[in-house]
Write a protein that holds these residues in place. Structure first.
Motif, PDB file in Angstrom:
ATOM      1  N   ASP A  52       9.615  -1.429 -11.523  1.00  0.00           N
ATOM      2  CA  ASP A  52       9.871  -2.549 -10.644  1.00  0.00           C
ATOM      3  C   ASP A  52       8.548  -3.124 -10.163  1.00  0.00           C
ATOM      4  O   ASP A  52       8.219  -3.094  -8.986  1.00  0.00           O
ATOM      5  N   ALA A  53       7.751  -3.654 -11.067  1.00  0.00           N
ATOM      6  CA  ALA A  53       6.416  -4.124 -10.729  1.00  0.00           C
ATOM      7  C   ALA A  53       6.457  -5.230  -9.700  1.00  0.00           C
ATOM      8  O   ALA A  53       5.531  -5.391  -8.912  1.00  0.00           O
ATOM      9  N   ASP A  54       7.549  -6.035  -9.681  1.00  0.00           N
ATOM     10  CA  ASP A  54       7.621  -7.155  -8.763  1.00  0.00           C
ATOM     11  C   ASP A  54       8.368  -6.819  -7.484  1.00  0.00           C
ATOM     12  O   ASP A  54       8.525  -7.659  -6.609  1.00  0.00           O
ATOM     13  N   ALA A  55       8.851  -5.595  -7.364  1.00  0.00           N
ATOM     14  CA  ALA A  55       9.614  -5.228  -6.179  1.00  0.00           C
ATOM     15  C   ALA A  55       8.699  -5.091  -4.975  1.00  0.00           C
ATOM     16  O   ALA A  55       7.569  -4.631  -5.077  1.00  0.00           O
ATOM     17  N   GLU A  56       9.214  -5.492  -3.821  1.00  0.00           N
ATOM     18  CA  GLU A  56       8.449  -5.349  -2.585  1.00  0.00           C
ATOM     19  C   GLU A  56       8.424  -3.887  -2.192  1.00  0.00           C
ATOM     20  O   GLU A  56       9.439  -3.192  -2.233  1.00  0.00           O
ATOM     21  N   VAL A  57       7.246  -3.386  -1.834  1.00  0.00           N
ATOM     22  CA  VAL A  57       7.139  -1.991  -1.455  1.00  0.00           C
ATOM     23  C   VAL A  57       6.676  -1.886  -0.016  1.00  0.00           C
ATOM     24  O   VAL A  57       6.002  -2.761   0.502  1.00  0.00           O
ATOM     25  N   ASP A  58       7.054  -0.807   0.640  1.00  0.00           N
ATOM     26  CA  ASP A  58       6.723  -0.580   2.037  1.00  0.00           C
ATOM     27  C   ASP A  58       6.071   0.786   2.149  1.00  0.00           C
ATOM     28  O   ASP A  58       6.718   1.807   1.980  1.00  0.00           O
ATOM     29  N   ILE A  59       4.777   0.797   2.430  1.00  0.00           N
ATOM     30  CA  ILE A  59       4.065   2.070   2.545  1.00  0.00           C
ATOM     31  C   ILE A  59       3.882   2.481   3.991  1.00  0.00           C
ATOM     32  O   ILE A  59       3.201   3.462   4.279  1.00  0.00           O
ATOM     33  N   SER A  60       4.504   1.731   4.918  1.00  0.00           N
ATOM     34  CA  SER A  60       4.289   2.008   6.333  1.00  0.00           C
ATOM     35  C   SER A  60       4.855   3.362   6.753  1.00  0.00           C
ATOM     36  O   SER A  60       4.436   3.913   7.775  1.00  0.00           O
ATOM     37  N   THR A  61       5.808   3.904   5.990  1.00  0.00           N
ATOM     38  CA  THR A  61       6.379   5.200   6.342  1.00  0.00           C
ATOM     39  C   THR A  61       5.506   6.359   5.892  1.00  0.00           C
ATOM     40  O   THR A  61       5.793   7.506   6.231  1.00  0.00           O
ATOM     41  N   ILE A  62       4.449   6.078   5.132  1.00  0.00           N
ATOM     42  CA  ILE A  62       3.565   7.126   4.632  1.00  0.00           C
ATOM     43  C   ILE A  62       2.169   6.929   5.220  1.00  0.00           C
ATOM     44  O   ILE A  62       1.394   6.093   4.744  1.00  0.00           O
ATOM     45  N   PRO A  63       1.813   7.673   6.252  1.00  0.00           N
ATOM     46  CA  PRO A  63       0.478   7.515   6.821  1.00  0.00           C
ATOM     47  C   PRO A  63      -0.583   8.086   5.895  1.00  0.00           C
ATOM     48  O   PRO A  63      -0.352   9.082   5.211  1.00  0.00           O
ATOM     49  N   ASP A  64      -1.730   7.425   5.846  1.00  0.00           N
ATOM     50  CA  ASP A  64      -2.858   8.012   5.136  1.00  0.00           C
ATOM     51  C   ASP A  64      -3.274   9.301   5.829  1.00  0.00           C
ATOM     52  O   ASP A  64      -3.182   9.428   7.049  1.00  0.00           O
ATOM     53  N   ILE A  65      -3.753  10.257   5.051  1.00  0.00           N
ATOM     54  CA  ILE A  65      -4.293  11.498   5.600  1.00  0.00           C
ATOM     55  C   ILE A  65      -5.801  11.314   5.674  1.00  0.00           C
ATOM     56  O   ILE A  65      -6.477  11.160   4.653  1.00  0.00           O
ATOM     57  N   LEU A  66      -6.334  11.309   6.881  1.00  0.00           N
ATOM     58  CA  LEU A  66      -7.712  10.904   7.123  1.00  0.00           C
ATOM     59  C   LEU A  66      -8.545  12.093   7.596  1.00  0.00           C
ATOM     60  O   LEU A  66      -8.137  12.848   8.475  1.00  0.00           O
ATOM     61  N   ILE A  67      -9.736  12.229   7.023  1.00  0.00           N
ATOM     62  CA  ILE A  67     -10.661  13.282   7.440  1.00  0.00           C
ATOM     63  C   ILE A  67     -12.061  12.691   7.548  1.00  0.00           C
ATOM     64  O   ILE A  67     -12.529  12.009   6.643  1.00  0.00           O
ATOM     65  N   GLY A  68     -12.726  12.970   8.650  1.00  0.00           N
ATOM     66  CA  GLY A  68     -14.133  12.616   8.744  1.00  0.00           C
ATOM     67  C   GLY A  68     -14.441  11.469   9.676  1.00  0.00           C
ATOM     68  O   GLY A  68     -13.666  11.118  10.563  1.00  0.00           O
ATOM     69  N   ASN A  69     -15.588  10.869   9.451  1.00  0.00           N
ATOM     70  CA  ASN A  69     -16.166   9.840  10.299  1.00  0.00           C
ATOM     71  C   ASN A  69     -15.653   8.460   9.880  1.00  0.00           C
ATOM     72  O   ASN A  69     -15.982   7.980   8.805  1.00  0.00           O
ATOM     73  N   PRO A  70     -14.852   7.789  10.726  1.00  0.00           N
ATOM     74  CA  PRO A  70     -14.331   6.467  10.355  1.00  0.00           C
ATOM     75  C   PRO A  70     -15.424   5.438  10.121  1.00  0.00           C
ATOM     76  O   PRO A  70     -15.186   4.432   9.445  1.00  0.00           O
ATOM     77  N   ASP A  71     -16.614   5.686  10.672  1.00  0.00           N
ATOM     78  CA  ASP A  71     -17.732   4.753  10.504  1.00  0.00           C
ATOM     79  C   ASP A  71     -18.689   5.182   9.399  1.00  0.00           C
ATOM     80  O   ASP A  71     -19.809   4.662   9.293  1.00  0.00           O
ATOM     81  N   ALA A  72     -18.257   6.112   8.576  1.00  0.00           N
ATOM     82  CA  ALA A  72     -19.105   6.591   7.480  1.00  0.00           C
ATOM     83  C   ALA A  72     -19.440   5.443   6.533  1.00  0.00           C
ATOM     84  O   ALA A  72     -18.631   4.522   6.348  1.00  0.00           O
ATOM     85  N   LEU A 183      11.022   9.054   3.783  1.00  0.00           N
ATOM     86  CA  LEU A 183       9.756   9.572   3.273  1.00  0.00           C
ATOM     87  C   LEU A 183       9.706   9.468   1.762  1.00  0.00           C
ATOM     88  O   LEU A 183       8.696   9.054   1.179  1.00  0.00           O
ATOM     89  N   PHE A 184      10.791   9.844   1.100  1.00  0.00           N
ATOM     90  CA  PHE A 184      10.850   9.775  -0.357  1.00  0.00           C
ATOM     91  C   PHE A 184      10.622   8.344  -0.845  1.00  0.00           C
ATOM     92  O   PHE A 184       9.846   8.086  -1.767  1.00  0.00           O
ATOM     93  N   THR A 185      11.288   7.389  -0.198  1.00  0.00           N
ATOM     94  CA  THR A 185      11.134   5.982  -0.564  1.00  0.00           C
ATOM     95  C   THR A 185       9.706   5.517  -0.333  1.00  0.00           C
ATOM     96  O   THR A 185       9.134   4.778  -1.141  1.00  0.00           O
ATOM     97  N   GLY A 186       9.109   5.959   0.767  1.00  0.00           N
ATOM     98  CA  GLY A 186       7.726   5.584   1.052  1.00  0.00           C
ATOM     99  C   GLY A 186       6.751   6.127   0.023  1.00  0.00           C
ATOM    100  O   GLY A 186       5.788   5.448  -0.357  1.00  0.00           O
ATOM    101  N   MET A 187       6.986   7.354  -0.445  1.00  0.00           N
ATOM    102  CA  MET A 187       6.106   7.917  -1.469  1.00  0.00           C
ATOM    103  C   MET A 187       6.222   7.143  -2.774  1.00  0.00           C
ATOM    104  O   MET A 187       5.244   6.980  -3.498  1.00  0.00           O
ATOM    105  N   GLU A 188       7.426   6.684  -3.087  1.00  0.00           N
ATOM    106  CA  GLU A 188       7.589   5.831  -4.264  1.00  0.00           C
ATOM    107  C   GLU A 188       6.759   4.562  -4.110  1.00  0.00           C
ATOM    108  O   GLU A 188       6.143   4.078  -5.062  1.00  0.00           O
ATOM    109  N   ALA A 189       6.769   4.000  -2.898  1.00  0.00           N
ATOM    110  CA  ALA A 189       6.024   2.772  -2.648  1.00  0.00           C
ATOM    111  C   ALA A 189       4.521   2.988  -2.816  1.00  0.00           C
ATOM    112  O   ALA A 189       3.813   2.143  -3.371  1.00  0.00           O
TER     113      ALA A 189
END
Length: 270
Positions: A52-72, A183-189
């Motif tokens: 579904d290359a043209d399908a709208e996706v929503d990644i808002s349910t999947i937070p990035d996993i962040l480590i370290g200095n945001p100003d790096a 969560l499953f849907t977000g990971m697909e996105a």
């Protein structure tokens, strides 16, 4: 957007071989929670003709996993899959040294994102999310450390459950984690964004300030891409606390809530 679970294709690409993939339509979160979870095949393949290359996706349910200095000065985004042997090699042998040399020193802001290739990947990532942000890396790292045990088991769901219990899950919290449809849907996105927007073709894949590095990398190879981006006069900030990305020695109790979503950083177009 269709429920899509990718199937593993054991395709070795070039000298730095890594796993490529295609995906099969019509699988659902129920398959993740099912007692019929199947181990990934090293020989299965299907044509990627139903995406579904043209399908709208929503990644808002999947937070990035962040480590370290945001100003790096350097941001590294890693896409990995728990059933990928090369991802396991990186996680087990390279990542600890990478964190020590670049994340703990404030030079790199590390963002890790899930790339789901099959139902076993989905199960591991869903358990990690259920464990909460403080325990996420320990859960994923534990499954990378034990990959040869559960990923090749003839009863992988049982094997995954036994490891989950060592991490503090009960049968009830395990089952609840594997039935999280949002969560499953977000990971697909997240997967579809990586495929369609960022041109990802295999795991592991790294984006270093937007530059794509595909395949398993040594610390020296990552250093060659990162060091020129760190200013000569760079001064490390106060030491940044980072998880060691190693399996926890003590059992961890799954958290009740996921971490708030972080702003998505899109790799620059190449």
């Amino acid at each position: 957007m269709k429920q899509i679970i990718p199937l593993v294709v054991a395709a070795l690409v070039g000298v730095g071989a890594y796993f490529a993939f295609v995906h099969e339509p019509n699988a659902t979160v129920a398959q993740v929670a099912s007692t019929e979870l199947a181990a990934p095949s090293s020989s299965e393949s299907v044509n990627n003709a139903d995406g579904d290359a043209d399908a709208e996706v929503d990644i808002s349910t999947i937070p990035d996993i962040l480590i370290g200095n945001p100003d790096a000065p350097v941001t590294v985004i890693e896409y990995a899959s728990p059933t990928c042997p090369h991802c396991a090699t990186f996680a087990n042998e390279v990542l600890p040294g990478f964190i020590e040399a670049y994340v703990d020193t404030g030079k790199v802001y590390l963002i890790t994102r899930p790339f789901v290739r099959n139902v076993l990947d989905a199960a591991v990532f869903m358990l990690a999310e259920a464990a909460g942000p403080d325990n996420y890396h320990n859960v994923v790292a534990t499954y990378f450390k034990t990959q040869t045990t559960w990923a090749s088991s003839d009863k992988p769901r049982d094997a995954i459950l036994e490891i989950a219990k060592q991490l503090g899950f009960t049968q009830e919290t395990f089952d609840a984690a594997l039935t999280n449809q949002a969560l499953f849907t977000g990971m697909e996105a997240v997967r579809e964004q990586a495929l369609n927007d960022f041109g990802l073709v295999g795991t592991p894949t790294f984006y270093v300030n937007g530059k794509t590095l595909s395949g398993d990398k040594t610390l020296e190879e990552l250093a060659a891409a990162i060091d020129p981006l760190v200013p000569a006069d760079f001064v490390a900030p106060t030491p940044v606390a980072a998880d060691a990305m190693a399996p926890a020695a003590d059992a961890m109790a799954p958290a009740d809530a996921m971490a708030p979503a972080a702003d998505a950083m899109a790799p620059a177009a190449q």
